[in-house]
Design a protein around this motif. Structure first.
Motif, short mmCIF file in Angstrom:
data_model
loop_
_atom_site.label_atom_id
_atom_site.label_comp_id
_atom_site.label_asym_id
_atom_site.label_seq_id
_atom_site.Cartn_x
_atom_site.Cartn_y
_atom_site.Cartn_z
N ALA A 1 62.97 21.51 -19.87
CA ALA A 1 63.79 22.61 -19.40
C ALA A 1 65.41 22.28 -18.96
O ALA A 1 66.20 22.68 -19.06
CB ALA A 1 63.29 23.63 -18.64
N ALA B 1 62.77 28.78 -23.23
CA ALA B 1 63.24 28.08 -21.95
C ALA B 1 64.75 28.64 -21.47
O ALA B 1 64.76 28.87 -20.13
CB ALA B 1 63.40 26.46 -22.11
N TYR B 2 65.88 28.86 -22.27
CA TYR B 2 66.82 29.17 -21.86
C TYR B 2 66.63 30.94 -21.12
O TYR B 2 67.30 31.13 -20.24
CB TYR B 2 67.78 29.50 -23.01
N ARG C 1 63.96 31.93 -19.83
CA ARG C 1 63.53 31.93 -18.44
C ARG C 1 64.53 31.41 -17.22
O ARG C 1 64.35 31.94 -16.35
CB ARG C 1 62.27 30.83 -18.61
N LEU C 2 65.44 30.60 -17.73
CA LEU C 2 66.44 30.18 -16.87
C LEU C 2 67.30 31.21 -16.37
O LEU C 2 67.81 31.41 -15.40
CB LEU C 2 67.23 28.92 -17.32
#
Length: 206
Positions: A190, A24-25, A27-28
């Motif tokens: 997220a 998730a990190y 992707r951000l």
């Protein structure tokens, strides 16, 4: 008392959570990088527009040929100075909402001053780069309203001094990148990752 899991199942849960957090990190971070890259393109396009306006200040407009050229150029000169200052400031913090809001205001002041001095030398473009209409031409009742892929009404195209679609295309791409990034920040779970690493929403340029 140890906080570490003492069973294989516990370690599997920890590994899954860690894998999810890292995914998730990442992707951000990728979406955030896309916003920064889009802003770099937008910054270059806005700089070209500013340079175009600055170059024009040495020659009086058609409306000023029978009046005082210096008086008509003063407001435009002030707008270019403000725009140059805020471009430099926003370049350092392109993801801060306050910086983007100030830049948007300065841009609107610049475009208004240009249109007042050169009412027949402004052009607007659709987000895809196709010619919209001369900016001074009022929209008719039957004019088509551009919409996005999701069906939402798109932002009204800006009237640009330099007759190039680059700035409008760059602004559209930047706003789309910001929308994708902000949407990802707001999604659960997220948003927990964003809170943990202090990632903040960006602001579009309207």
């Amino acid at each position: 008392m140890s906080v570490l899991p003492d069973s294989l199942a516990g370690w599997i849960v920890v590994a899954v959570l860690l894998f999810w957090f890292v995914g998730a990190y990442n992707r951000l971070v990728r979406l955030r990088a896309a916003v920064l890259q889009a802003y770099a393109t937008l910054d270059a396009a806005l700089t070209r527009q500013l340079e175009f306006v600055q170059t024009s200040l040495s020659a009086p407009s058609a409306a000023e040929e029978s009046t005082d050229p210096a008086a008509g150029a003063s407001s435009l000169q002030a707008a270019t100075t403000q725009m140059a200052t805020l471009l430099g400031a926003t370049r350092q913090r392109p993801l801060e909402a306050g910086s983007m809001s100030a830049l948007a205001t300065a841009l609107q002041v610049l475009l208004t001053a240009w249109q007042r001095r050169h009412p027949d030398a402004v052009t607007s473009f659709h987000p895809d780069g196709t010619l919209s209409r001369p900016a001074g031409q009022a929209s008719t009742a039957n004019a088509l309203v551009p919409v996005t892929a999701t069906g939402a009404i798109a932002a009204e195209p800006m009237a640009w001094p330099e007759p190039s679609a680059a700035a409008e295309i760059a602004r559209t791409q930047f706003n789309l990148a910001v929308a994708s990034y902000n949407a990802a920040l707001a999604q659960f779970p997220a948003l927990l990752v964003a809170w943990a690493v202090r990632l903040r929403p960006a602001a579009p340029l309207h």
